[in-house]
Structure formats: C-alpha cells, structure tokens
Design an enzyme around this catalytic site. Structure first.
Site: not given
Length: 187
Positions: A8-9, A16, A21, A25, A51
């Site tokens: 998980d980031i 974001n 965004h 991304d 993510e």
C-alpha cells in the site's frame, strides 16, 4: 508454498490532494513498474483496490518473501521520477508479508494475514516490511477488541445516546472507516 505480499502506497490521499490525481496515478504506475522489475515472470501481481496490491510469490518461504518485499520497498523509495515531467517528492510503500502453508493452508486467509501485517507496518511508522506472525495477529486482535469496547462504552454513555463522542480524533474516525470498508469488502 507461496509468499504473499500486501502493498500500500503510504499517504496516498495526501499525494492526490497535494499534487493531483494525475500524479497519484503516476505513483501507482511507478509502483507497478517497480514490482514488475523485482518479481519473476512466474509470480503474480494483482491490484487489490486503489493503491493497494497483492503479489503472490510462487515457491517462496518467509525469508525469500521478506527479501523481495524489501527490494520492492527500497527500489520504489529510491526512484525519483513519479509523474509526468520532473516533479519528485517523498514516496514510500508499506508491505505486509505472509506465507502459506506456514500460517494457513488457504490463500484467502494468507492474503488477510498479509493485510494484518500491512496494518502493523502502517501503524508502526510506514515505509517498512512487516512479516505476519502470531504476535502481529495478537496485537491486531487486541486493538480490535479495544475498539469494540470503546465503541460499546461510547454508545451506552450519555443516557444511551448513540453517535460520535465530542472531541473524537478525526484521524481515528478515518482509520475506523477504512477498517470498516476493508472488512466489508474482503474477497
């Protein structure tokens, strides 16, 4: 045997919110590219949601799974370019690791164990690899039990009124909401 990594980031919402965004991304794309560079063709990369990713490492024991996870973690943090253009910023990933059949003979249970280890990584400072263990599970169970007791106490206080307590920490509410979403959306 399989190694299972749950990735998980870290602080993805902040990325974001701060950079937009498109940059978020690009961070996801960068993580995917990093993972693909590290894992073997026989291993599986699965987007679990947002993510969050699961990597299934074929024929990996705990030591091999931790080695691969650490390699992904450091490579992602060291990669400077994370968006279109030259924008760079601090980024990291937290990773929970489990293996089967060491702790489970069921792949879905093993994924949940890696997710539990991921929560431990997040709660203990992020940007780290945490292997699943019975101690990690015991801490998670104790935290869940404490939350249930606190929730029951909150609901029964103030003449039986149900609702938010005055002065609650919004970060805790976000954590509860995220945990609720995860529990209600498990595969």
């Amino acid at each position: 045997s399989f190694g299972v990594l749950m990735l998980d980031i870290d602080h993805f919402k902040n990325i974001n919110d701060t950079y937009g965004h498109a940059v978020g991304d690009a961070g996801i794309v960068l993580l995917v590219e990093t993972i693909r560079q590290v894992i073997r063709p026989i291993d599986k990369l699965i987007r679990y949601g947002g993510e969050e990713f699961v990597v299934i490492l074929d024929s990996a024991d705990m030591e091999e799974a931790k080695r691969v996870a650490e390699k992904i973690r450091t490579a992602f943090a060291m990669n400077k370019k994370c968006s279109r253009g030259e924008l760079t910023f601090q980024k990291s990933v937290s990773i929970g690791v489990s293996v089967m059949p060491d702790f489970s003979k069921d792949i879905w249970e093993c994924i949940n164990q890696a997710d539990t280890a991921l929560y431990e990584a997040k709660e203990s400072g992020r940007n780290r690899v945490v292997p699943y263990s019975t101690e990690v599970q015991a801490r998670a169970d104790a935290k869940n039990e404490a939350k249930k007791k606190a929730q029951n106490t909150s609901e029964s206080s103030e003449n039986g009124a149900v609702g938010d307590s005055v002065g609650e920490d919004p970060a805790v509410e976000d954590d509860d909401f995220e945990a609720s979403l995860r529990m209600n959306n498990q595969v």
